[in-house]
Design a protein around this motif. Structure first.
Motif, short mmCIF file in Angstrom:
data_model
loop_
_atom_site.label_atom_id
_atom_site.label_comp_id
_atom_site.label_asym_id
_atom_site.label_seq_id
_atom_site.Cartn_x
_atom_site.Cartn_y
_atom_site.Cartn_z
N ALA A 17 -6.09 10.93 4.34
CA ALA A 17 -6.53 9.51 3.92
C ALA A 17 -7.01 8.98 5.23
N SER A 18 -6.12 9.06 6.81
CA SER A 18 -6.46 8.56 7.68
C SER A 18 -8.44 9.51 8.39
N GLN A 19 -8.26 9.96 8.52
CA GLN A 19 -9.44 11.19 8.49
C GLN A 19 -10.54 10.69 7.56
N VAL A 253 -4.95 12.68 -16.43
CA VAL A 253 -3.79 10.74 -15.64
C VAL A 253 -3.91 11.39 -13.93
N GLY A 254 -3.47 10.58 -13.12
CA GLY A 254 -3.70 10.88 -11.74
C GLY A 254 -1.88 9.98 -11.98
N ALA A 255 -1.19 10.43 -11.10
CA ALA A 255 0.20 9.59 -10.92
C ALA A 255 0.53 9.38 -9.38
N VAL A 256 0.53 8.09 -9.23
CA VAL A 256 1.17 7.36 -7.78
C VAL A 256 2.32 7.06 -7.56
N GLY A 257 3.10 7.52 -6.75
CA GLY A 257 4.36 7.27 -6.66
C GLY A 257 5.17 6.44 -5.39
N ARG A 258 5.94 6.07 -4.84
CA ARG A 258 6.56 5.54 -4.26
C ARG A 258 8.44 5.87 -4.23
N PRO A 259 9.21 5.86 -3.55
CA PRO A 259 10.99 5.46 -3.29
C PRO A 259 11.01 4.03 -4.37
N ILE A 270 -1.49 0.27 -1.21
CA ILE A 270 -2.06 0.60 -2.25
C ILE A 270 -2.32 2.60 -2.22
N PRO A 271 -2.10 3.36 -1.99
CA PRO A 271 -1.70 4.90 -1.69
C PRO A 271 -3.68 5.14 -2.18
N VAL A 272 -4.38 5.55 -1.43
CA VAL A 272 -6.14 5.64 -1.38
C VAL A 272 -6.41 6.76 -2.38
N SER A 292 5.36 -4.93 -6.85
CA SER A 292 4.14 -4.28 -5.97
C SER A 292 2.76 -4.30 -5.82
N ALA A 293 2.15 -4.36 -4.64
CA ALA A 293 0.39 -4.04 -5.43
C ALA A 293 -0.10 -3.73 -6.10
N LEU A 294 0.52 -2.63 -5.33
CA LEU A 294 0.14 -1.13 -7.00
C LEU A 294 0.08 -1.46 -8.31
N GLU A 295 1.20 -1.94 -9.01
CA GLU A 295 1.84 -2.50 -9.97
C GLU A 295 0.77 -3.82 -10.05
#
Length: 358
Positions: A17-19, A253-259, A270-272, A292-295
């Protein structure tokens, strides 16, 4: 313009994501007439320990920096910002630090022993000295801005430059959506919590594609095998950013997960991948810590659902419902993505740099 910018980043495997973020900054700067010099910090093997132990810029980095007009570093890794600061201070150059993640908070749980014995604390101390010196600090969310203004005491120079997507590269048109779920995951990083998603898949018949590779790939394949879902999980491997659309456009559907950890790193970012899902018109399912900000992003924009309860049955039920009504989200998701066009976001960075080097 005849101005020169030095970009300090970390060498890495695959397409990070950084690149991608920095690539668009670089293209926008070059389009405006800047000369951009890349310097990649190599943290492979023994180099990682040498850099973090000594935290001294190599002589050739100092030499590269003598004739530049501004230095810009990405963080993580923190060593990029620390090296950039030492060079910028030595040569009296303006510095911009672009922060994508709160690594110093992540490290409290991920590297708790090193944190307790003081090694990470000393690194973070030098990192905050770099932030204090920087002319501008770029962050990707509003909670991150407030965090650095409060914790690092750098009020007035923290600016939100959000993550984004390339809406021209990632666009789908009228295509048949044959894959239920997709997840973009750098499997050199342990914080995607794919195990929880796998547990949820065990309770339904949905199919999942995972884009990305890394050292954790064998472990994830083994987990899918143990849960009996390996025939419904496709491990695609690394895909160039330019080719992502061919995979995203097949999904629903796109999945975005965190612990499920109340760590500020997971709460404030918020993951890119979220924005790339939007560009492809995907409904979004997120899971991880509450508030969370994502929520908030998913809820405020009505993009899908977010599961903060550590119960795979709940996630399974939400996934099934979301896949069934995923067509309802196509237009809304795509429309929102246009507000996060990487090229427009990169232009904001150019304007900041123009003000600093004029």
């Amino acid at each position: 313009m005849g101005k020169t910018i030095l970009l300090i980043t970390t060498r890495s495997e695959g397409v990070t994501a950084s690149q991608v973020r920095i690539r668009y900054f670089k293209q926008a700067l070059e389009h405006q007439g800047y000369t951009v010099i890349d310097f990649e910090v190599n943290l492979n093997g023994l180099n990682k320990y040498l850099y973090y132990l000594h935290r001294s810029p190599p002589k050739y980095l100092i030499a590269e920096s003598r004739d530049v007009d501004l230095i810009m570093a990405t963080s993580p890794t923190l060593i990029n910002a620390i090296l950039a600061h030492k060079v910028a201070r030595k040569l009296n150059k303006p510095l911009i630090i672009d922060i994508r993640d709160l690594w110093e908070e992540y490290a409290k749980t991920a590297h708790s022993l090193l944190y307790k014995i003081g090694i990470i604390k000393s690194i973070v101390k030098e990192y905050y000295e770099a932030l204090e010196y920087a002319a501008k600090i770029l962050v990707v969310t509003e909670p991150m801005r407030r965090y650095y203004e409060d914790i690092a005491g750098v009020k007035g120079k923290v600016i939100v430059i959000s993550n984004g997507t390339d809406v021209n590269l990632i666009k789908c048109g009228e295509v048949k959506r044959t894959e239920d779920l997709i997840c973009l995951a750098d499997l050199n990083r342990p914080y995607h919590n794919l195990e929880f998603l796998f547990e949820a898949l065990k309770e339904n018949h949905l199919r999942l594609s995972i884009i990305g590779g890394g050292s954790l790939l064998p472990k994830m394949k083994k987990k899918a095998q143990e849960l009996g879902i390996i025939n419904r999980v496709s491990f695609i491997g690394w895909v160039p950013y330019e080719n992502l659309a061919s995979h995203l456009c097949k999904a629903k559907v796109g999945a975005v997960g965190r612990p499920f950890i109340g760590n500020i790193e997971y709460l404030y970012t918020i993951p890119v991948k979220t924005y790339d899902y939007l560009a492809a018109g995907l409904a979004i399912v997120g899971y991880g810590p509450k508030n969370s900000a994502l929520e908030e992003f998913i809820r405020v924009n009505a993009l899908g659902c977010y599961v903060s309860e550590q119960n795979p049955t709940v996630l399974s039920e939400e996934l099934t419902k979301l896949v069934e009504k995923s067509d309802d989200f196509r237009r809304k998701a795509r429309s929102l993505a246009l507000s996060f066009d990487r090229k427009k976001i990169a232009q904001k960075v150019v304007e900041l740099i123009n003000d600093l080097v004029k």
